[in-house]
Structures are given as C-alpha cells and as structure tokens.
Design a protein around this motif. Structure first.
Motif, PDB file in Angstrom:
ATOM      1  N   GLU A  65       0.878  -1.175   0.000  1.00 12.94           N
ATOM      2  CA  GLU A  65       0.000   0.000   0.000  1.00 12.94           C
ATOM      3  C   GLU A  65       0.909   1.216   0.000  1.00 12.94           C
ATOM      4  N   GLY A  66       0.993   1.877  -1.138  1.00 12.47           N
ATOM      5  CA  GLY A  66       1.977   2.939  -1.279  1.00 12.47           C
ATOM      6  C   GLY A  66       3.322   2.315  -1.600  1.00 12.47           C
ATOM      7  N   PRO A  67       4.345   3.116  -1.783  1.00  8.31           N
ATOM      8  CA  PRO A  67       5.654   2.570  -2.133  1.00  8.31           C
ATOM      9  C   PRO A  67       6.270   1.809  -0.962  1.00  8.31           C
ATOM     10  N   PRO A  68       7.130   0.817  -1.258  1.00  2.00           N
ATOM     11  CA  PRO A  68       7.835   0.113  -0.180  1.00  2.00           C
ATOM     12  C   PRO A  68       8.662   1.088   0.647  1.00  2.00           C
ATOM     13  N   ALA A  69       8.881   0.765   1.914  1.00  2.48           N
ATOM     14  CA  ALA A  69       9.647   1.652   2.784  1.00  2.48           C
ATOM     15  C   ALA A  69      11.059   1.852   2.246  1.00  2.48           C
ATOM     16  N   LYS A  70      11.752   0.746   1.977  1.00  2.00           N
ATOM     17  CA  LYS A  70      13.085   0.799   1.373  1.00  2.00           C
ATOM     18  C   LYS A  70      13.228  -0.416   0.472  1.00  2.00           C
ATOM     19  N   GLY A  71      13.662  -0.180  -0.750  1.00  2.00           N
ATOM     20  CA  GLY A  71      13.833  -1.318  -1.641  1.00  2.00           C
ATOM     21  C   GLY A  71      14.275  -0.885  -3.022  1.00  2.00           C
ATOM     22  N   ILE A  72      14.539  -1.891  -3.865  1.00  2.00           N
ATOM     23  CA  ILE A  72      14.896  -1.634  -5.258  1.00  2.00           C
ATOM     24  C   ILE A  72      14.158  -2.631  -6.147  1.00  2.00           C
ATOM     25  N   TRP A  73      13.787  -2.176  -7.327  1.00  2.00           N
ATOM     26  CA  TRP A  73      13.268  -3.036  -8.400  1.00  2.00           C
ATOM     27  C   TRP A  73      14.294  -2.918  -9.505  1.00  2.00           C
ATOM     28  N   ILE A  74      14.989  -4.025  -9.806  1.00  2.00           N
ATOM     29  CA  ILE A  74      16.215  -3.957 -10.602  1.00  2.00           C
ATOM     30  C   ILE A  74      16.209  -5.004 -11.703  1.00  2.00           C
ATOM     31  N   GLY A  75      16.757  -4.640 -12.859  1.00  2.00           N
ATOM     32  CA  GLY A  75      16.855  -5.593 -13.953  1.00  2.00           C
ATOM     33  C   GLY A  75      17.555  -4.999 -15.155  1.00  2.00           C
ATOM     34  N   PRO A  76      17.748  -5.820 -16.192  1.00  2.00           N
ATOM     35  CA  PRO A  76      18.445  -5.359 -17.394  1.00  2.00           C
ATOM     36  C   PRO A  76      17.691  -4.210 -18.070  1.00  2.00           C
ATOM     37  N   HIS A  77      18.473  -3.281 -18.610  1.00  2.00           N
ATOM     38  CA  HIS A  77      17.897  -2.156 -19.348  1.00  2.00           C
ATOM     39  C   HIS A  77      18.244  -2.274 -20.834  1.00  2.00           C
ATOM     40  N   ALA A  78      19.525  -2.344 -21.126  1.00  2.00           N
ATOM     41  CA  ALA A  78      20.044  -2.464 -22.480  1.00  2.00           C
ATOM     42  C   ALA A  78      21.410  -3.129 -22.343  1.00  2.00           C
ATOM     43  N   TYR A 193      13.838  -6.271  -4.217  1.00  2.00           N
ATOM     44  CA  TYR A 193      14.401  -6.625  -2.917  1.00  2.00           C
ATOM     45  C   TYR A 193      14.059  -5.530  -1.915  1.00  2.00           C
ATOM     46  N   ARG A 194      13.758  -5.935  -0.709  1.00  2.00           N
ATOM     47  CA  ARG A 194      13.703  -4.964   0.381  1.00  2.00           C
ATOM     48  C   ARG A 194      15.115  -4.658   0.845  1.00  2.00           C
ATOM     49  N   ILE A 195      15.291  -3.452   1.358  1.00  2.00           N
ATOM     50  CA  ILE A 195      16.563  -3.049   1.952  1.00  2.00           C
ATOM     51  C   ILE A 195      16.322  -2.884   3.451  1.00  2.00           C
ATOM     52  N   PRO A 196      17.038  -3.618   4.282  1.00  2.00           N
ATOM     53  CA  PRO A 196      16.823  -3.506   5.729  1.00  2.00           C
ATOM     54  C   PRO A 196      17.005  -2.086   6.212  1.00  2.00           C
ATOM     55  N   GLY A 197      16.302  -1.724   7.276  1.00  2.00           N
ATOM     56  CA  GLY A 197      16.360  -0.369   7.799  1.00  2.00           C
ATOM     57  C   GLY A 197      17.747   0.055   8.195  1.00  2.00           C
TER      58      GLY A 197
END
Length: 199
Positions: A65-78, A193-197
């Motif tokens: 609900e809303g953006p994650p507190a801390k995290g990244i969404w990561i993957g290939p771009h080019a 991935y979540r990033i720990p506080g």
C-alpha cells in the motif's frame, strides 16, 4: 553519433510512465547503471536476499500500500546497462554512493506537489560528477559538455510543464544508454528486494 531513427522514442516517455508506472507519475527515483550484473549491484545496495521477489510493476504495486519503505526493483535495461527504481533512499544515500566504478545516471522526480524534477546527475565511483542536462538554448552552457551530442533537439523550457521535462530527460538517458523505455520495458519482470532499515 546517433542515427536519426535512434534519436527519438516511438512513444512519449511521460505517457508510458503514466500508463504503466502504477503511480510512479506521482514521484520516482531511478538509476541507470553501466553494468550487466544486476546481482552484483543488488549486493552493493545491501539488500535482504530472502526478500527477493520476481515481479512486474503491477504486481509490485499490488504488494504494497503505497511505495515500499526501502527497496529496489532492478533488472536489465540495455546491453551494458541495468535499470533500478529505488524506494525510500535519498539521492546521496551510501548505497547509491557504493555502486563502484560504474557510470550511474540518477533521476529524481518528486511530483507536481513536491520539489519537482531534479537535474539528471552522473555519479562514478562514489562521487557525484555533475549534472547532464540539455542546454536551455542550442549551444548553451552544459556542465558536462562531452554529453552535448546526446542533447541535439532536446531542449528544456522553464515555461513548460514538468511532464515535458521528465519526457526530455528520459529521452536523454535513453540516447546515452541506447534504449528508450517502451511498453515491453515497462511490463517486464524484474527483481524486487527490500533493503533492511539498518542499510
């Protein structure tokens, strides 16, 4: 030098963000990192490996609900580039300064009601090099003139809406990395991935 067919995206970059970003048009923090190794970059963010979730943005938006507190969404771009949407980290966060000897272009958009759009910043080996922004007039000042060839036909206008400037900067980074965002890009499955506080 860019070929004419590579100079502009097939679709408006802001329009795709609105259609497929699942709320990111209200604000986003994005990185384009010169690396083919999303796993190595994820470790540099000190992610919680057990939180790994393979998902598209629609699934990610439905998970929180809303953006994650801390995290990244990561993957290939080019080829040679990885894209990261960052959640809950500020621009100069140690994790972002820890990306190593890779060029990293950082874009922060705080939304219409926030602080607006920050310049497109170039980082390398933990240092902020400067901003990479199209000049306000042809041949005008650029902090990093080596990137001038990528700005041909892209102009910022202080009187235009922020949406146009977001489109312009996505075009610029698309030219630098060799890929504009498109429908396939926006609907792809990548790793969250979540990033720990404590990180």
């Amino acid at each position: 030098m860019l070929h004419p067919e590579q100079a502009h995206p097939a679709e408006n970059q802001w329009g795709l963000l609105v259609e497929y970003g699942h709320g990111l048009q209200l604000g986003f923090h994005a990185l384009w990192v010169e690396s083919d190794d999303p796993e190595e970059l994820s470790h540099r963010f000190q992610v919680d490996l057990e939180s790994r979730l393979e998902c598209n943005l629609e699934t990610l938006a439905g998970t929180y609900e809303g953006p994650p507190a801390k995290g990244i969404w990561i993957g290939p771009h080019a080829p040679g580039w990885t894209h990261v949407f960052v959640f809950g980290l500020y621009s100069g966060h140690p994790a972002i300064r820890n990306l190593g000897r890779h060029r990293a272009f950082q874009m922060n958009f705080w939304g219409e009601v926030g602080e607006g759009l920050e310049p497109l910043h170039l980082h390398y080996d933990g240092e902020l090099i400067d901003d990479v922004m199209p000049p306000y007039e042809e041949g005008g000042y650029m902090a990093l003139p080596d990137y001038r060839p990528f700005t041909a036909g892209l102009e910022l206008d202080p009187d235009t809406k922020l949406e146009q400037d977001v489109h312009t900067l996505w075009c610029l980074v698309g030219r630098i990395t060799g890929r504009f965002a498109d429908r396939e890009w926006w609907t792809s499955t990548r790793t969250f991935y979540r990033i720990p506080g404590r990180a």
